[in-house]
Design an enzyme around this catalytic site. Sequence first.
Site, mmCIF file in Angstrom:
data_model
loop_
_atom_site.group_PDB
_atom_site.id
_atom_site.type_symbol
_atom_site.label_atom_id
_atom_site.label_comp_id
_atom_site.label_asym_id
_atom_site.label_seq_id
_atom_site.Cartn_x
_atom_site.Cartn_y
_atom_site.Cartn_z
ATOM 1 N N CYS A 51 0.835 -1.209 0.000
ATOM 2 C CA CYS A 51 0.000 0.000 0.000
ATOM 3 C C CYS A 51 0.865 1.253 0.000
ATOM 4 O O CYS A 51 0.420 2.321 -0.436
ATOM 5 C CB CYS A 51 -0.942 0.014 1.198
ATOM 6 S SG CYS A 51 -0.102 -0.032 2.798
ATOM 7 N N HIS A 288 -1.729 0.565 7.561
ATOM 8 C CA HIS A 288 -2.252 0.570 6.190
ATOM 9 C C HIS A 288 -2.449 1.993 5.690
ATOM 10 O O HIS A 288 -2.512 2.950 6.476
ATOM 11 C CB HIS A 288 -3.584 -0.189 6.158
ATOM 12 C CG HIS A 288 -4.130 -0.431 4.778
ATOM 13 N ND1 HIS A 288 -3.362 -0.910 3.743
ATOM 14 C CD2 HIS A 288 -5.380 -0.236 4.261
ATOM 15 C CE1 HIS A 288 -4.114 -1.025 2.650
ATOM 16 N NE2 HIS A 288 -5.333 -0.619 2.946
#
Length: 469
Positions: A51, A288
């Site tokens: 990510c 994340h």
Amino acid sequence: MGELNKEVVDLVWERPGSNGVSASLFRRWTQGLVFSETEHTALEQFEGGPCAVIAPVQAFLLKNILFNRESSNWRHITEEEQKAALCSTLAEILEQACSTSSYCLVTWAKGPCPHTTTHTPLTGGPETSQTPQDQQPTALADEDLGFVRFHSILQKRIVKSLSELREEVVSLYETWKGRCGVLLFLYSVILTKGIVNIRNEIEDTTEPLVDPVYGHGSQSLVNLLVTGHAVSNVWDGDRECSGMKLHGIHNQASVGFLTLMESLRYCKVGAFLKSPKFPIWILGSETHLSVFFAKEMCLVAPESPSEQARRVFQTFDPEDNGFIPDSLLEEVMKALDLVSEPEYYVSLMKSKLDPEGLGIVLLAPFLLEFFPDQTGSQWQGTMAEEWESERQRERKDTGIPDSFSVYHYNGLKQSNHNERVEYVQGTALVLGFEDPMVRTDDTPVKRCLQTKWPYIELLWNTERSPSLN
């Protein structure tokens, strides 16, 4: 591995053992830049880790699709439009990172190429020139491509102009989409920026760009892709700490960055990332990255004089105390071009802004003194109330609506409803105060956004709020 290859590996993965990083961690990063089947402008992330590359690419991709295209049907684009949008996005990020007059593209040692070009093996061998007829695409089964094998079959292409870069990026579209496209693009950015330049910007050169245990990208990696500079901090400008210069962000970013860590008081994001050129923000949780965006350009209006003054003042207040020693007042005033006769005027301002002789200058009275039209005619209530009052006046002056449509993107399938990567749409309400009657939820997404809009409320069109993780 050649010396150049080892430098890249050390920078990204630290100094792995003879067999490289763990197979499971490396496998999580071996994916391409692929679009979701259910959301045609959204990239899909298969597992945790990449990510740090995918979210910045997604943010720039949305910028180009939402604001650089005439079509209003931005969620439904053709495959050819996907190709054009992704390739222009990758070229833009590479151009932003470039510190010389040439660009570097990392690809397979054998692969299809549209025309003759100069190739240099990433291992540092001699340059080769191959035509499409000489090259064969590399097809490797999943079990054949481990960490060591991957790094032994790479080569770099050097291009000397922006137009040539754009052509080469388009020619490698299938490579970016294919297996390891994320890593190939990351290595391209690193070599385009220059390993020495990156090491000079990173605060701790022993810290790799990718955590060798958990596989998460570092803040330096995110900043490199978002701003072109691999600095380790998110504040504005540079700061001195115990004789060390700590590098921050020096210019307004095209897309922004907000983090849940700020709501937990671990850091404070500066205005250059918090107020980007386009209303698109990468949101960071503990593990994340996702993307929050809107189509209202008024959300990112040009910086007002009082906002500039606040930003400059806070660069001299690294601990975010809301005040500075009066000895720094002259430097702040000079940085804002507020003084022409330092000795007399600065002394006068010190006595006016610090009438009790405490040796400090508070932010709110400073703004009130020099920007009365933007901060009100008098200072009342607590400092927090005054700051929020100023924020609301600026919001009205810039035309920010009380409510606007917003979207949230999370590339992980398992973080989406029914495991389908799709944007979650909602409405944001920006209030001037905390109203218990309008309170919506207390999710990580909301707490992250409150670092920019303290009294924001979110009404999502779905039964459950989007996930930050």
